[in-house]
Design a protein around this motif. Structure first.
Motif, PDB file in Angstrom:
ATOM      1  N   GLN A 247       0.900  -1.015  -0.080  1.00  0.00           N
ATOM      2  CA  GLN A 247      -0.008   0.524   0.373  1.00  0.00           C
ATOM      3  C   GLN A 247       0.821   0.829   0.159  1.00  0.00           C
ATOM      4  O   GLN A 247       1.781   1.092   0.712  1.00  0.00           O
ATOM      5  CB  GLN A 247      -0.606   0.147   1.624  1.00  0.00           C
ATOM      6  CG  GLN A 247      -1.753  -1.273   1.514  1.00  0.00           C
ATOM      7  CD  GLN A 247      -2.920  -1.107   0.275  1.00  0.00           C
ATOM      8  OE1 GLN A 247      -2.931  -0.177  -0.577  1.00  0.00           O
ATOM      9  NE2 GLN A 247      -2.774  -2.591  -0.156  1.00  0.00           N
ATOM     10  N   PRO A 248       0.118   2.257  -0.634  1.00  0.00           N
ATOM     11  CA  PRO A 248       1.652   3.589  -0.489  1.00  0.00           C
ATOM     12  C   PRO A 248       1.281   4.038   0.999  1.00  0.00           C
ATOM     13  O   PRO A 248       0.285   3.725   1.479  1.00  0.00           O
ATOM     14  CB  PRO A 248       0.751   4.415  -1.371  1.00  0.00           C
ATOM     15  CG  PRO A 248      -0.184   3.993  -1.686  1.00  0.00           C
ATOM     16  CD  PRO A 248      -1.028   2.640  -1.015  1.00  0.00           C
ATOM     17  N   PRO A 249       2.552   5.233   1.199  1.00  0.00           N
ATOM     18  CA  PRO A 249       2.138   5.011   2.923  1.00  0.00           C
ATOM     19  C   PRO A 249       1.704   5.519   2.963  1.00  0.00           C
ATOM     20  O   PRO A 249       1.389   7.016   2.529  1.00  0.00           O
ATOM     21  CB  PRO A 249       3.935   6.194   2.547  1.00  0.00           C
ATOM     22  CG  PRO A 249       4.224   6.082   1.052  1.00  0.00           C
ATOM     23  CD  PRO A 249       3.480   5.058   0.154  1.00  0.00           C
ATOM     24  N   ARG A 250       1.561   6.023   4.764  1.00  0.00           N
ATOM     25  CA  ARG A 250      -0.265   6.641   5.045  1.00  0.00           C
ATOM     26  C   ARG A 250       0.476   8.271   5.887  1.00  0.00           C
ATOM     27  O   ARG A 250      -0.330   8.740   5.744  1.00  0.00           O
ATOM     28  CB  ARG A 250      -0.618   6.223   6.009  1.00  0.00           C
ATOM     29  CG  ARG A 250      -1.546   4.589   4.991  1.00  0.00           C
ATOM     30  CD  ARG A 250      -2.182   3.700   6.526  1.00  0.00           C
ATOM     31  NE  ARG A 250      -0.720   3.575   7.565  1.00  0.00           N
ATOM     32  CZ  ARG A 250      -1.723   2.904   8.157  1.00  0.00           C
ATOM     33  NH1 ARG A 250      -3.066   2.400   9.175  1.00  0.00           N
ATOM     34  NH2 ARG A 250      -0.575   2.103   9.353  1.00  0.00           N
ATOM     35  N   GLU A 254       6.594   6.370   7.374  1.00  0.00           N
ATOM     36  CA  GLU A 254       6.087   4.731   6.186  1.00  0.00           C
ATOM     37  C   GLU A 254       6.756   5.236   5.322  1.00  0.00           C
ATOM     38  O   GLU A 254       7.198   4.203   5.208  1.00  0.00           O
ATOM     39  CB  GLU A 254       4.560   4.544   6.070  1.00  0.00           C
ATOM     40  CG  GLU A 254       3.828   4.077   7.135  1.00  0.00           C
ATOM     41  CD  GLU A 254       2.819   3.608   7.508  1.00  0.00           C
ATOM     42  OE1 GLU A 254       2.283   2.828   5.550  1.00  0.00           O
ATOM     43  OE2 GLU A 254       1.791   3.257   7.781  1.00  0.00           O
ATOM     44  N   GLU A 255       7.265   6.399   4.835  1.00  0.00           N
ATOM     45  CA  GLU A 255       7.561   7.284   3.084  1.00  0.00           C
ATOM     46  C   GLU A 255       9.095   6.463   3.797  1.00  0.00           C
ATOM     47  O   GLU A 255       9.865   5.834   2.805  1.00  0.00           O
ATOM     48  CB  GLU A 255       7.040   7.943   2.869  1.00  0.00           C
ATOM     49  CG  GLU A 255       7.837   7.788   1.993  1.00  0.00           C
ATOM     50  CD  GLU A 255       7.359   9.721   1.297  1.00  0.00           C
ATOM     51  OE1 GLU A 255       7.101  10.013   0.132  1.00  0.00           O
ATOM     52  OE2 GLU A 255       7.039  10.818   2.523  1.00  0.00           O
ATOM     53  N   GLN A 258       9.577   2.676   3.903  1.00  0.00           N
ATOM     54  CA  GLN A 258       9.945   2.578   2.494  1.00  0.00           C
ATOM     55  C   GLN A 258      11.525   2.603   2.452  1.00  0.00           C
ATOM     56  O   GLN A 258      12.223   1.878   1.536  1.00  0.00           O
ATOM     57  CB  GLN A 258       8.870   2.494   2.093  1.00  0.00           C
ATOM     58  CG  GLN A 258       8.717   1.876   0.684  1.00  0.00           C
ATOM     59  CD  GLN A 258       7.377   2.506  -0.222  1.00  0.00           C
ATOM     60  OE1 GLN A 258       6.891   3.658   0.150  1.00  0.00           O
ATOM     61  NE2 GLN A 258       7.132   2.554  -1.065  1.00  0.00           N
ATOM     62  N   TRP A 259      11.694   4.042   2.457  1.00  0.00           N
ATOM     63  CA  TRP A 259      12.798   4.564   1.550  1.00  0.00           C
ATOM     64  C   TRP A 259      14.657   3.946   2.244  1.00  0.00           C
ATOM     65  O   TRP A 259      15.191   2.964   1.373  1.00  0.00           O
ATOM     66  CB  TRP A 259      13.083   5.820   1.837  1.00  0.00           C
ATOM     67  CG  TRP A 259      12.420   6.992   0.295  1.00  0.00           C
ATOM     68  CD1 TRP A 259      11.833   5.854   0.222  1.00  0.00           C
ATOM     69  CD2 TRP A 259      11.993   7.898   1.080  1.00  0.00           C
ATOM     70  NE1 TRP A 259      11.176   7.357  -0.811  1.00  0.00           N
ATOM     71  CE2 TRP A 259      11.316   8.440  -0.564  1.00  0.00           C
ATOM     72  CE3 TRP A 259      12.299   9.293   1.792  1.00  0.00           C
ATOM     73  CZ2 TRP A 259      10.260   9.579  -0.300  1.00  0.00           C
ATOM     74  CZ3 TRP A 259      11.792  10.061   1.492  1.00  0.00           C
ATOM     75  CH2 TRP A 259      11.627  10.580   0.352  1.00  0.00           C
TER      76      TRP A 259
ATOM     77  N   CYS B  21      10.144  -0.458  -9.107  1.00  0.00           N
ATOM     78  CA  CYS B  21      10.304   0.761  -8.232  1.00  0.00           C
ATOM     79  C   CYS B  21       8.996   1.698  -8.595  1.00  0.00           C
ATOM     80  O   CYS B  21       9.235   1.757 -10.158  1.00  0.00           O
ATOM     81  CB  CYS B  21      11.426   1.528  -8.316  1.00  0.00           C
ATOM     82  SG  CYS B  21      12.308   1.936  -9.657  1.00  0.00           S
ATOM     83  N   PRO B  22       8.507   2.482  -7.881  1.00  0.00           N
ATOM     84  CA  PRO B  22       7.114   2.895  -8.507  1.00  0.00           C
ATOM     85  C   PRO B  22       7.977   4.221  -8.860  1.00  0.00           C
ATOM     86  O   PRO B  22       6.935   5.337  -9.995  1.00  0.00           O
ATOM     87  CB  PRO B  22       7.075   3.041  -7.400  1.00  0.00           C
ATOM     88  CG  PRO B  22       7.313   3.259  -6.251  1.00  0.00           C
ATOM     89  CD  PRO B  22       8.127   2.000  -6.328  1.00  0.00           C
ATOM     90  N   ARG B  23       8.858   5.093  -8.449  1.00  0.00           N
ATOM     91  CA  ARG B  23       9.159   6.116  -8.908  1.00  0.00           C
ATOM     92  C   ARG B  23       9.595   6.345 -10.257  1.00  0.00           C
ATOM     93  O   ARG B  23      10.427   5.471 -10.926  1.00  0.00           O
ATOM     94  CB  ARG B  23      10.298   6.686  -8.421  1.00  0.00           C
ATOM     95  CG  ARG B  23      11.398   6.227  -7.565  1.00  0.00           C
ATOM     96  CD  ARG B  23      11.832   7.163  -6.267  1.00  0.00           C
ATOM     97  NE  ARG B  23      11.385   7.397  -5.218  1.00  0.00           N
ATOM     98  CZ  ARG B  23      11.385   6.989  -4.557  1.00  0.00           C
ATOM     99  NH1 ARG B  23      11.728   5.212  -4.710  1.00  0.00           N
ATOM    100  NH2 ARG B  23      10.247   6.971  -3.285  1.00  0.00           N
TER     101      ARG B  23
END
Lengths: 344, 128
Positions: A247-250, A254-255, A258-259, B21-23
């Motif tokens: 899921q995309p980071p909320r 979370e971002e 992920q990084w 990777c999504p970017r």
């Protein structure tokens, strides 16, 4: 009167169950209230469960005797085994001799014959099941469990200390709490902790195995399951699942997580030696003269190489492997140029 | 059980193929000059060790001069693009060869554009 009679029979039954040979002795010993008789019966019934294996091996006459005893035991608790009637539905066949014995006993007694026969058979079935379980080693023998436990007895001094610890919250002249009260409580706590640990150390490996827990062995299953190469469909499925579940980071946290997983963000606190796996000791970095064995011992080349080694030993950025490669390159280069050097 | 098998398959997939990777991924360089600069950088990286060692022989007062002349010829024989002096620090976004600040790798125009839109961290218009 009949109940009293049955209770007398029960005592005889109890005595017969525990020792099939010496019957009459215990009858005289067990004198007391009917409640005690009942409790004795229950206890003896439990005993019967544990020793069932031994009794199973006896002949048909002894088994008949047990049937008689069980029936008499049942008579005293006529109201209890109402729930047992369901058990008669089980399909396990009983020993026909036992069945015959049960019917014979039922016919001999004045009460409801069918009821007594069914109850008796149910009891027999249950006991058979318990013996089978015991043979496999499934049921827990409570006696074994309790035998290992010991009652922890507090010394009167400790008890006195505890009480004093609770009560003595003496106040100073200023109104602050006294130190010794706290320390005594702490010392009591320490003592109890020590006692507990002592008990644990003493009783962990000592004693019979109780077989309460089953060993959860799941490793061999996993080891056998490895496939040599994953199929393309497996990979596709795995990718699909990953794409759906990712899921995309909320939020910003979370971002950043992920990084960090992708490797874009460093891990904090920053470790300066990430990616650098130099396992060599310092002496391998500094004392590089042993690599100079391929060079002539005198002359400008040796002088040059010693300077090279001096520079390498001061270099913290190269690994030992890189330094050794550096020296070896020079060695190779000078060997190629040997003819030229001979002319000079 | 199924989850464990999935995880294992996923790990294998990651090893075989790169994870999507999504970017955005830059697939084109801004212009050909930038591409050539990229090639030069790669070559310079490959030959960096050799150049260093041959130069160490050349810039020497101990070794005999004949050896140094031979080393001169050797280094000249290396491909021209392996020389680090041929690398030009161009702007990363516009490929502008001049007016590039080293810290941000951006030309002055792009830097100003981003700084005015508050997209450069810690950069502020100065006044004193």
């Amino acid at each position: 009167t009949s109940s009293v009679l049955s209770k007398d029979k029960d005592t005889s039954a109890a005595s017969k169950e525990s020792t099939p040979e010496g019957a009459a002795k215990r009858q005289e010993e067990r004198a007391g209230t009917p409640k005690q008789h009942l409790l004795d019966i229950i206890g003896n019934m439990k005993v019967e469960v544990s020793y069932r294996k031994k009794l199973q091996q006896l002949k048909a006459s002894e088994s008949k005797k047990q049937a008689m005893n069980e029936l008499e035991g049942l008579d005293s608790e006529g109201s209890v085994p109402q729930g047992i009637t369901e058990d008669t539905q089980r399909g396990k066949p009983l020993n026909p001799e036992l069945v015959k014995a049960a019917s014979a006993v039922a016919s001999s007694l004045p009460h409801n014959k069918k009821q007594t026969v069914s109850d008796l058979l149910a009891q027999l079935r249950r006991h058979e099941e318990t013996t089978d379980k015991q043979k496999k080693g499934g049921t827990v023998n409570i006696r074994n469990v309790i035998s290992e436990m010991t009652v922890k007895r507090q010394s009167p001094a400790q008890r006195g200390a505890r009480i004093s610890g609770r009560i003595s919250l003496q106040l100073d002249e200023d109104g602050r709490r006294t130190r010794p009260a706290r320390s005594s409580a702490q010392s009591v706590l320490r003592n109890t902790k020590y006692r507990f640990s002592f008990l644990v150390y003493r009783s962990l490996k000592v004693g019979k195995r109780l077989n309460i827990f089953t060993k959860a062995s799941t490793e061999p299953e996993h080891a056998l399951k490895t496939v040599s190469s994953p199929t393309i469909w497996d990979l596709e499925f795995a990718k699909e699942v990953a794409a759906v579940t990712a899921q995309p980071p909320r939020n910003g946290f979370e971002e950043m997580i992920q990084w960090t997983k992708e490797g874009i963000l460093w891990e904090f606190p920053i470790d300066n030696e990430v990616g650098m796996e130099d396992d060599a000791e310092f002496h391998e970095h500094i004392f590089l003269e042993k690599h100079l064995e391929g060079f002539p011992k005198e002359g400008p080349i040796r002088h040059f190489m010693e300077l090279v080694i001096c520079g390498l030993s001061k270099n913290p950025y190269l690994s030992v492997k890189q330094k050794v490669e550096h020296i070896e390159w020079f060695q190779k280069y000078f060997e190629e140029k040997k003819e030229l050097l001979q002319e000079i | 059980m199924a989850a464990a098998a999935l995880c294992w398959a996923l790990r294998a997939a990651r090893q075989v193929l790169p994870s999507p990777c999504p970017r955005q991924v830059r697939s084109y360089y801004v212009d050909w000059r930038m591409l050539r600069d990229v090639k030069r950088r790669k070559m310079a990286y490959e030959h960096a060790d050799e150049r260093l060692r041959i130069n160490a022989i050349r810039k020497n007062s101990i070794l005999p001069k004949e050896l140094q002349e031979v080393a001169d010829k050797e280094i000249a024989a290396l491909p021209r693009d392996s020389c680090p002096t041929r690398i030009r620090n161009r702007c990363v976004l516009t490929s502008r060869p001049r007016g590039v600040k080293r810290r941000w790798r951006l030309s002055r125009i792009v830097f100003r554009h981003f700084a005015d839109h508050a997209q450069m961290s810690g950069v502020q218009r100065s006044m004193w």
